[in-house]
Design a protein around this motif. Structure first.
Motif, PDB file in Angstrom:
ATOM      1  N   ARG B 131       0.842  -1.193   0.000  1.00 46.67           N
ATOM      2  CA  ARG B 131       0.000   0.000   0.000  1.00 46.67           C
ATOM      3  C   ARG B 131       0.882   1.250   0.000  1.00 46.67           C
ATOM      4  NH1 ARG B 131      -4.163   1.228   4.846  1.00 46.67           N
ATOM      5  NH2 ARG B 131      -4.733   3.374   4.252  1.00 46.67           N
ATOM      6  N   LEU B 132       2.060   1.160   0.679  1.00 46.84           N
ATOM      7  CA  LEU B 132       2.961   2.300   0.730  1.00 46.84           C
ATOM      8  C   LEU B 132       3.835   2.380  -0.509  1.00 46.84           C
ATOM      9  CD1 LEU B 132       4.004   2.000   4.451  1.00 46.84           C
ATOM     10  CD2 LEU B 132       2.824   3.938   3.414  1.00 46.84           C
ATOM     11  N   GLY B 133       3.649   1.423  -1.421  1.00 43.25           N
ATOM     12  CA  GLY B 133       4.424   1.461  -2.655  1.00 43.25           C
ATOM     13  C   GLY B 133       5.818   0.899  -2.491  1.00 43.25           C
ATOM     14  N   HIS B 134       6.021   0.075  -1.498  1.00 41.51           N
ATOM     15  CA  HIS B 134       7.347  -0.513  -1.306  1.00 41.51           C
ATOM     16  C   HIS B 134       7.270  -2.017  -1.160  1.00 41.51           C
ATOM     17  CE1 HIS B 134      10.197   2.813  -1.032  1.00 41.51           C
ATOM     18  NE2 HIS B 134       9.118   3.518  -0.755  1.00 41.51           N
ATOM     19  N   GLU B 182       6.072  11.724  -3.033  1.00 43.59           N
ATOM     20  CA  GLU B 182       4.810  11.676  -3.791  1.00 43.59           C
ATOM     21  C   GLU B 182       3.974  10.490  -3.355  1.00 43.59           C
ATOM     22  OE1 GLU B 182       3.352  13.737  -5.565  1.00 43.59           O
ATOM     23  OE2 GLU B 182       5.043  15.154  -5.540  1.00 43.59           O
ATOM     24  N   ARG B 183       4.607   9.351  -3.229  1.00 40.46           N
ATOM     25  CA  ARG B 183       3.868   8.158  -2.836  1.00 40.46           C
ATOM     26  C   ARG B 183       3.317   8.301  -1.420  1.00 40.46           C
ATOM     27  NH1 ARG B 183       7.651   3.407  -3.865  1.00 40.46           N
ATOM     28  NH2 ARG B 183       8.867   4.885  -5.089  1.00 40.46           N
ATOM     29  N   LEU B 184       4.117   8.946  -0.580  1.00 40.69           N
ATOM     30  CA  LEU B 184       3.661   9.184   0.790  1.00 40.69           C
ATOM     31  C   LEU B 184       2.390  10.031   0.769  1.00 40.69           C
ATOM     32  CD1 LEU B 184       4.121   9.279   3.881  1.00 40.69           C
ATOM     33  CD2 LEU B 184       5.544  11.277   3.497  1.00 40.69           C
ATOM     34  N   PHE B 185       2.401  11.054  -0.069  1.00 37.11           N
ATOM     35  CA  PHE B 185       1.237  11.942  -0.127  1.00 37.11           C
ATOM     36  C   PHE B 185       0.009  11.196  -0.609  1.00 37.11           C
ATOM     37  CE2 PHE B 185       3.897  16.050  -0.598  1.00 37.11           C
ATOM     38  CZ  PHE B 185       4.251  15.926   0.722  1.00 37.11           C
ATOM     39  N   ALA B 186       0.207  10.290  -1.553  1.00 39.65           N
ATOM     40  CA  ALA B 186      -0.935   9.509  -2.034  1.00 39.65           C
ATOM     41  C   ALA B 186      -1.550   8.739  -0.874  1.00 39.65           C
ATOM     42  CB  ALA B 186      -0.475   8.551  -3.142  1.00 39.65           C
ATOM     43  N   VAL B 187      -0.684   8.178  -0.044  1.00 37.01           N
ATOM     44  CA  VAL B 187      -1.197   7.426   1.103  1.00 37.01           C
ATOM     45  C   VAL B 187      -1.934   8.368   2.056  1.00 37.01           C
ATOM     46  CG1 VAL B 187      -0.553   6.053   3.099  1.00 37.01           C
ATOM     47  CG2 VAL B 187       0.617   5.701   0.927  1.00 37.01           C
ATOM     48  N   VAL B 188      -1.339   9.535   2.289  1.00 33.01           N
ATOM     49  CA  VAL B 188      -1.970  10.496   3.189  1.00 33.01           C
ATOM     50  C   VAL B 188      -3.352  10.871   2.662  1.00 33.01           C
ATOM     51  CG1 VAL B 188      -1.855  12.867   4.026  1.00 33.01           C
ATOM     52  CG2 VAL B 188       0.180  11.407   4.097  1.00 33.01           C
ATOM     53  N   ARG B 189      -3.451  11.069   1.370  1.00 36.35           N
ATOM     54  CA  ARG B 189      -4.764  11.458   0.816  1.00 36.35           C
ATOM     55  C   ARG B 189      -5.771  10.332   0.972  1.00 36.35           C
ATOM     56  NH1 ARG B 189      -1.331  13.714  -3.423  1.00 36.35           N
ATOM     57  NH2 ARG B 189      -0.992  15.879  -2.817  1.00 36.35           N
ATOM     58  N   ASP B 190      -5.330   9.097   0.764  1.00 31.46           N
ATOM     59  CA  ASP B 190      -6.201   7.940   1.013  1.00 31.46           C
ATOM     60  C   ASP B 190      -6.744   7.963   2.429  1.00 31.46           C
ATOM     61  OD1 ASP B 190      -5.905   6.883  -1.409  1.00 31.46           O
ATOM     62  OD2 ASP B 190      -4.683   5.134  -0.794  1.00 31.46           O
ATOM     63  N   LEU B 191      -5.824   8.214   3.357  1.00 31.46           N
ATOM     64  CA  LEU B 191      -6.197   8.180   4.760  1.00 31.46           C
ATOM     65  C   LEU B 191      -7.234   9.246   5.066  1.00 31.46           C
ATOM     66  CD1 LEU B 191      -2.687   7.725   6.425  1.00 31.46           C
ATOM     67  CD2 LEU B 191      -4.576   6.100   6.511  1.00 31.46           C
ATOM     68  N   THR B 192      -6.981  10.455   4.618  1.00 25.67           N
ATOM     69  CA  THR B 192      -7.913  11.535   4.950  1.00 25.67           C
ATOM     70  C   THR B 192      -9.244  11.307   4.279  1.00 25.67           C
ATOM     71  OG1 THR B 192      -6.856  12.805   3.195  1.00 25.67           O
ATOM     72  CG2 THR B 192      -6.206  13.294   5.455  1.00 25.67           C
ATOM     73  N   ALA B 193      -9.211  10.697   3.112  1.00 21.58           N
ATOM     74  CA  ALA B 193     -10.483  10.396   2.446  1.00 21.58           C
ATOM     75  C   ALA B 193     -11.305   9.446   3.306  1.00 21.58           C
ATOM     76  CB  ALA B 193     -10.217   9.780   1.074  1.00 21.58           C
ATOM     77  N   ASP B 194     -10.640   8.595   4.066  1.00 22.98           N
ATOM     78  CA  ASP B 194     -11.347   7.685   4.972  1.00 22.98           C
ATOM     79  C   ASP B 194     -11.686   8.347   6.304  1.00 22.98           C
ATOM     80  OD1 ASP B 194     -11.120   5.771   3.099  1.00 22.98           O
ATOM     81  OD2 ASP B 194      -9.406   4.740   4.027  1.00 22.98           O
ATOM     82  N   GLY B 195     -11.418   9.645   6.416  1.00 22.21           N
ATOM     83  CA  GLY B 195     -11.768  10.342   7.643  1.00 22.21           C
ATOM     84  C   GLY B 195     -10.695  10.320   8.709  1.00 22.21           C
TER      85      GLY B 195
END
Ligand SMILES: Nc1ncnc2c1ncn2[C@@H]1O[C@H](COP(=O)(O)OP(=O)(O)OP(=O)(O)O)[C@@H](O)[C@H]1O
Ligand SMILES: Nc1ncnc2c1ncn2[C@@H]1O[C@H](COP(=O)(O)OP(=O)(O)OP(=O)(O)O)[C@@H](O)[C@H]1O
Ligand SMILES: [Mg+2]
Ligand SMILES: [Mg+2]
Lengths: 366, 513, 324, 366
Positions: B131-134, B182-195
């Protein structure tokens, strides 16, 4: 030391620790206030229970003289431990040096030339054995514990072979006269101890050598990347410890008029205990000479007070165990208190707060 | 993105004092569910202390913490975790002897009847790392063998594994390169989208703009501004809130240099360190700043280490002023006037338990010694001079380095080499974790040193920094030099393109020993 | 090596007082296992050395000497090794007699005669022969000597420097000493325990001398540590008392002979016990007897006496004393 | 382990190090290949010099039986050391437990009820003393070295007082019959050792308790931040060590049919040496049970081979010292070689290359 609140684990190198150098009185002694108090309490107990027999000059000199041998070795041990190592071989090196310096051949040479030959032999043997320790550890990359344990076993065996397990008597009168004299009312042994302690203090706190010792023990990789030759320095530390063993051997030869492969039995434990009770961290990078000296004095006075009170050796043992724990706890509380006073705004130490690393062999007192 | 007005977390009037230091003098912070709340402040402002209070790692002296509107007491880390607060600490807080999976589930081990279930933990860890791209980080690998960037990912995976409602990230991007950020930010956005709410700390202001929703600024342990919109607030204003001054966040002027013709001071000739550095050659003239760009794991640190003697090359040689350096001998390099500010300051550079001044004078001890005897007074005076020049806080040079904030620790390392007056200075990520104000100062300093004739080599994961600071840039990939060009002839995209070309698949960056 | 110059029943001695007996004729080669505590002081070192020397005198003895150890568990393993090895006899000076009893029994059951030296097993069946020094007797001898010197002074201060306190033999010596003193109305006023080493002797005595400002007599259990005890006394410049030693080293005897120190007497604790043991082991293994005795069978127990050596009789003992 | 270049100092906890858990054969044994080789060499020497006398089943059982007591204690010690501590009191706790379990009172109780009472007493006494160690260290924040040294002194004194310095004989036949039996041809003691080792291995490598032990010793602060109750865990480790001392006491009681205050003298050194030679780091966070077992077996076989070859104790001592150093050097070279093969690209380790922390007591082999 600080409040336990921020006590971090040794393995991360972030543990709060006490200052290292500092000026003699305000620094070292002040930082060791707890130990001083423990020693004073011990003396008070001595005076109360044994009266003049304890407080007499003779008795104090006896204590100092008994402290001298362990003390000298402990000074060398302090350097090794601050430098991140440990030297389990000290007792055996004392035995080996004393035996070598009292063989018939050495004594004959000493009679022909000068008794200084015996002293030189002892120092040389100690230093060389220390060199072997150091090289095996620094260049052979052996764990210091194992390397010096091996040296312990081997050196004592060698001493036995050399002495054929006999106690060798020192015959040289010049040697005995010199070392049993009492210039200015203090025995030569005490003078030697004092000298070694002062030289050790200066070396540790006022020279580049001492500074490097702290660096090597505190963070060997950082020391290396700062341009310090870590391996060479490590060797020097063990040589230093070996030389103090040689000095201690000479002192024991003077004290007992013998060289023997049984000299210094379990001295390593006494020395390490004194160093550690004196506040030096077993993980290296931190420690004081003054603390070590106080540690040695506490142990020696303890046995003295016990003997003056004619306590059975078993009861002595139990009491000793309890007293050691109490002394260290006292030292910690006092240090924490001092810290508090220096920074009145700080949090009172609470148990819940941090203090994770009780398990570590080298965790500092909070 | 911010959903709902009811604050998830409210911290009010938090005060935390360490012996001799008031780290927090009344901080307020409120965080809403589903937002990225950025915490800004200079080095030593108290950001990390605040989040440690929030994580239950420190007990506040005063102040109130409300969670979902209810007052709570966070007496230990477990209490915070139970509420759903997960923390990624600034200092990597992993157990290096344990495997990745063990670290991810440390304290919350997957077990049945006390027996651990490694397979389950491995599977879960793999999923998180994916999920973290690693995906290339294997759950069984020992954490100590991973690069700093990969370790950061493990910390991240640990936070994600907690199914938290609030994740605190203390400078997570410091050890990451652009692509990974960039990948970190994608994860952060996923998280915030889930509240999930995120508290994000970084010294890179452009990151705040990319990912942040609101900003709280802390200065000297107090909140000076809260709830600022992340995207709209001008940089100038943020900086002046943080520093109390208006600082131009720019690189110093390059000196017009006719010096290129000067004889090179540092010559690196076909140096190879198997597995890390592949036949690298370059020269640096006095007064020149050479930048090394590349992805994490491209071998930039290894190049510096090989030059410095910390790593022994199998072939090639390094010359300073025409004199060949003995390979693999740091002391010889230092004696020849080379200095290195290493990448991992805590483990490689600092004596954490020692006072600041001793750390600074460590490599210049001879200067303060006569016949081996040190003049502590001289040492302290010289150290004080350096700390003042670098605006290092606190100014008290007797303070243990351990108690300094991350950025100030970096300044201590720089001060060591400034004091040493080296002729060749090797800087590995010199601004990692350093605040914007100090960054500008460091840039200016490095330039000033170059102007005095020092040859400087800078490694940085921030490409703009390399381009802005250096005169010439070397782009590395997989230990090889891809390009060697004047900085002015390159822009960020060109560098990135070069790097990508040189790196066939990005899983080859496996930071596995 | 024998401390019993009058050719006692132990029949030992490199002096070869009774070497004329036919028992010395070579027989089948005998493998003898020998195990003793760590040679961490002179007396114990001498025990091993004397055993070795005794074995060297006979070309038909193959002596296997195990590493001296104070770890009963390791010593048991050594005896096990001897049993596995099928040695012909075992000479065992146990670190702790009780603890070594089961393994000695096992050896006996395996048909290997065990010669128990110095520290007695708890089961008489565990040894074919037991050669003992008399620890209690040593204390008695020392006590009686002091009584004879001080018996008329009921207030006399008597001090005791014991050996390793956790050893039963030390307890026995102290018990004997106390019992003998009680006979003449004296008691031990100050007691310290050293470790049988010179260094520890010096250390505890230095403290002891501070604890007791006025002393009339000191008994020191062991002449090895005695060198240190004397050094401490010299250092403190004390000479108002006399001292009695223990074990009977050559050093101590020379001091007694010279009469230049406070050491007036010493109580012998023979270091020849193990040598006797080796000799007996050879006889047992070769099925010989003690031809010099009336009862030619090898006896079950031999207790060596603990005579007091003073300036008057030192000449008689000094040649056979051990060098520590 | 990694190339020495990047070897970080022990204090930072970031040093690349060898794996911890891993599957039994490929992992632990493989990682200890050097120790296995050392043991094999020792056996070959044994066979060559002593032939069948060495290779006989009886002799092997003798070696195993001797290894059993030290082995059990060493397993407990392994946990304590991995957890970042040290336990110097083990020998004294064995003595105290053995004495307490063989007092007249306990034996009378055992006769009335069941001999298991004696076993229970030994374990309880060991465990309680361990609890005291743990509490003093974790909550009193005493350095483990000092706290357990104090316990060493006190416990032995207490044992002497309890036993009145006499050796107490075990009279209970049930007890003796049980523990001197040899089910399936192996003595009960060897079975117990095997059992403790296997349980220890599972506990260390397959349970959360084991994971947490590594975490507490490797980075106590990280462990705390991960929500592990570090203090409580530390206490548990010392209790565990105390219980292994109780087990060892029972084994010694069976072996010697006695309880005595002199049991287990210097056992702490043997145990620590075995643990360290087995590759466990003295600074904590790293170690294996298999390595410890191999370490114990190496030491035990060494004395066995010496005894079989009739070498004088002094010469034995010298040889032992040298052999210890050689064994560890071998272990390091083999480990480095394996590493090389696994990652052919990495730099060949060279002496000049890094390896900064030779001085540290717990630095791993490169
Ligand atoms: N354990 C400690 N003991 C003493 N002082 C401390 C301790 N930890 C932090 N401090 C002090 O508290 C202040 C705040 O530090 P903190 O680490 O919170 O800063 P920060 O805002 O995170 O800085 P950076 O951006 O550099 O990470 C600093 O002055 C620091 O020196
Ligand atoms: N201790 C180690 N053992 C084995 N390989 C390592 C070790 N440290 C780093 N490496 C590997 O060496 C390569 C270079 O790593 P490194 O992170 O130093 O490169 P870098 O370009 O300096 O990156 P950074 O931007 O992080 O400084 C990577 O493949 C990494 O996985
Ligand atoms: Mg911070
Ligand atoms: Mg790097």
């Amino acid at each position: 030391m600080s409040t336990p609140t921020t006590q971090a684990p040794p393995a991360t190198g972030t543990a709060p620790r006490r200052g290292t150098g500092g000026s003699f009185l305000s620094g070292s002694v002040g930082r060791n206030a707890g130990l001083v108090i423990a020693l004073v309490i011990l003396c008070v107990v001595g005076v109360v229970t044994a009266g003049d027999r304890f407080a007499s000059t003779d008795n104090l000199i006896t204590i100092l003289r008994l402290a001298a041998v362990t003390g000298v070795v402990s000074i060398g041990m302090t350097f090794v431990i601050i430098g991140g190592g440990i030297d389990l071989s000290v007792g055996a090196l004392v035995a080996l040096s004393s035996v070598w310096a009292t063989t018939l051949a050495t004594q004959a040479l000493a009679d022909d030339i000068h008794w200084i030959v015996m002293v030189g032999t002892a120092l040389l043997v100690g230093g060389l054995a220390g060199l072997v320790n150091g090289v095996v550890i620094a260049y052979g990359k052996l764990v210091a514990f194992i390397a010096t344990l091996a040296m312990l076993v081997a050196a004592r065996g060698l001493a036995e072979i050399l002495a054929n397990r006999r106690t060798q008597t020192v015959k040289n009168d010049g040697f005995l006269d010199f070392f049993t004299a009492s210039p200015l009312g203090l025995p030569a042994l005490v003078w030697i101890f004092a000298l070694v302690a002062v030289v050790g203090w200066v070396l540790l706190n006022r020279t580049t050598f001492g500074r490097r010792t702290f660096a090597v023990g505190g963070n060997a990789e950082a020391a290396r990347l700062a341009g310090i030759r870590v391996q060479r320095h490590t060797v020097a530390l063990y040589v230093l410890s070996g030389i103090t063993c040689g000095i201690a051997a000479v002192m024991l030869m003077a004290r007992t008029t013998t060289g023997s492969s049984t000299h210094g039995t379990l001295l390593e434990l006494d020395a390490i205990a004194a160093v550690v009770i004196g506040g030096t961290l077993l993980i290296g990078g931190r420690g004081t000479i003054v603390g070590t000296v106080l540690g040695v004095l506490i142990f020696t006075s303890l046995s003295n007070v016990f003997t003056l009170n004619n306590i059975s050796s078993s009861a002595q043992a139990v009491a000793k165990g309890v007293i050691i724990v109490l002394a260290v706890l006292l030292q910690q509380r006092v240090a924490a208190g001092r810290k508090q006073r220096r920074s009145p705004a700080s949090t009172p130490p609470t148990a819940a707060d941090g203090a994770p690393a009780g398990a570590s062999p080298g965790v500092p007192a909070p | 993105m911010s959903s709902g007005d009811g604050a998830l977390l409210q911290m009010q009037g938090i005060v935390k004092t360490f012996p001799g230091v008031r780290a927090l003098g009344g901080v307020d912070l409120d965080v809403r569910a589903g937002e990225v709340h950025c915490l800004l402040g200079q080095n030593g402002a108290g950001k990390s202390t605040l989040i440690k209070v929030l994580a239950g790692a420190h007990q506040p002296d005063e102040g109130e913490i409300r969670w979902d509107g209810e007052a709570v007491r966070l007496t230990d880390p477990q209490a915070a975790m139970k509420l759903g607060i997960a923390t990624i600490y600034q200092e990597l807080d992993l157990v290096s002897g344990l495997s990745v999976a063990d670290n991810v589930f440390l304290g919350r081990e997957r077990s049945r009847f006390g027996l651990s279930r490694p397979a389950a933990a491995h599977r879960a860890t793999s999923a998180l790392l994916e999920r973290l791209g690693h995906p290339e980080i294997r759950p069984g690998t020992e954490v100590g063998a991973l690069s700093a960037a990969s370790q950061q990912m493990v910390s991240m995976a640990r936070a994600l594994s907690q199914d938290a409602r609030l994740i605190v990230m203390d400078e997570p991007s410091a050890v990451l390169d652009n692509e990974e950020v960039e990948r970190l930010f994608a994860v952060v956005r996923d998280l915030t989208a889930d509240g999930v709410a995120v508290v994000y700390i970084s010294h890179r202001l452009e990151e705040i703009r990319q990912v942040g929703d609101r900003i709280t600024v802390i200065k000297d342990g107090r909140t000076v501004a809260t709830g600022l919109p992340a995207r709209e607030t001008p940089t100038r204003e943020v900086i002046s809130l943080m520093t109390g001054r208006t600082i131009e966040y720019v690189f110093p002027q390059r000196t017009e240099r006719a010096a290129v013709t000067a004889a090179p001071l540092l010559e690196v000739d076909h140096v190879t360190v198997p597995g890390h550095v592949d036949d690298v050659s370059f020269t640096v003239a006095p007064g020149e700043i050479l930048g090394l760009a590349g992805l994490v794991g491209s071998g930039r640190s290894e190049v510096l280490e090989a030059v410095y003697g910390a790593r022994r090359p199998t072939s090639g040689e390094v010359r300073v002023d025409g004199q060949k350096l003995r390979p693999g001998d740091v002391a010889a390099a230092v004696a020849a006037g080379v200095g290195l500010a290493p990448e991992e300051r805590k483990s490689q550079a600092l004596l954490l338990g020692d006072p600041i001044y001793r750390n600074i004078t460590l490599s210049s001890m001879a200067r303060f010694a006569r016949g081996g005897f040190l003049s502590v007074r001289g040492e302290k005076a010289a150290a004080r001079e350096q700390t003042e020049a670098l605006d290092l806080r606190p100014v008290d040079v007797d303070r243990e380095v351990r108690t300094l904030s991350g950025g100030n620790q970096q300044k201590v390392v720089l001060a060591r080499w400034l004091l040493r007056e080296c002729r060749v200075l090797l800087l590995d990520e010199p601004t990692r974790g350093v605040d914007v104000g100090a960054r500008s100062e460091i840039y200016a300093l490095v330039r000033a040193l170059a102007d005095r004739g020092v040859a400087v080599v800078v490694v940085s994961s921030e490409i703009p920094e390399v381009l802005g600071l250096a005169d010439r840039v070397l782009v590395l990939a997989e230990g090889r030099v891809l390009a060697d060009r004047p900085a002015t002839a390159l822009d960020e995209h060109q560098v990135l393109d070069l790097v990508m070309q040189g790196t066939p698949t990005h899983t080859s960056k496996g930071h596995v020993a | 090596t024998g401390n019993t110059p009058e050719a006692s029943e132990s029949g030992s001695g490199s002096g070869g007082n009774n070497a004329a007996s036919s028992n010395d004729d070579p027989g089948d080669t005998v493998v003898i296992g020998f195990s003793a505590p760590a040679a961490d002081h002179g007396w114990m070192a001498q025990i091993t050395a004397a055993a070795q020397a005794e074995a060297d005198r006979y070309e038909d003895i193959d002596l296997r000497v195990a590493e001296g150890t104070n770890d009963v568990s390791a010593q048991i393993a050594q005896v096990e090794t001897f049993i596995n090895d099928g040695v012909d006899a075992i000479v065992l000076l146990p670190f702790d007699g009780d603890a070594m009893t089961p393994i000695a029994l096992e050896a006996m059951q395996a048909g290997i005669p065990v010669i128990n030296v110095d520290r007695e097993f708890s089961d008489p069946n565990a040894a074919r022969v037991t050669v003992l020094g008399d620890n209690y007797g040593m204390g008695i001898s020392a006590g009686q000597y002091i009584c004879s010197e001080l018996g008329d002074q009921p207030d006399a201060v008597v001090a005791e420097v014991a050996g390793i306190d956790s050893l039963p033999l030390t307890q026995e010596r102290s018990q004997g000493f106390a019992d003998a003193l009680a006979e003449c109305g004296l008691d031990v006023d100050n007691r310290v325990a050293a470790e049988f080493t010179v260094e520890s002797g010096e250390e505890v005595t230095a403290n002891l001398l501070q604890a007791a400002p006025q002393i009339d007599a000191i008994w020191n259990h062991d002449d090895d540590q005695g060198i240190g005890v004397l050094a401490a006394i010299t250092n403190a410049g004390r000479d108002e008392f006399f001292m009695v030693g223990g074990a009977g080293s050559a050093n101590a005897m020379r001091s007694i002979q010279a009469g230049d120190s406070v050491l007036q007497a010493t109580v012998i604790y023979p270091a020849s016990q193990a040598a006797d043991g080796v000799r007996l082991a050879r006889l047992l293994a070769q099925d010989k007897g003690l031809s010099d005795l009336t009862d030619v069978e090898v006896p079950r127990q031999i207790t060596l006496s603990a005579p007091v050596v003073t300036a008057d009789n030192v000449d008689q003992y000094i040649d056979s004393a051990f060098e520590s």
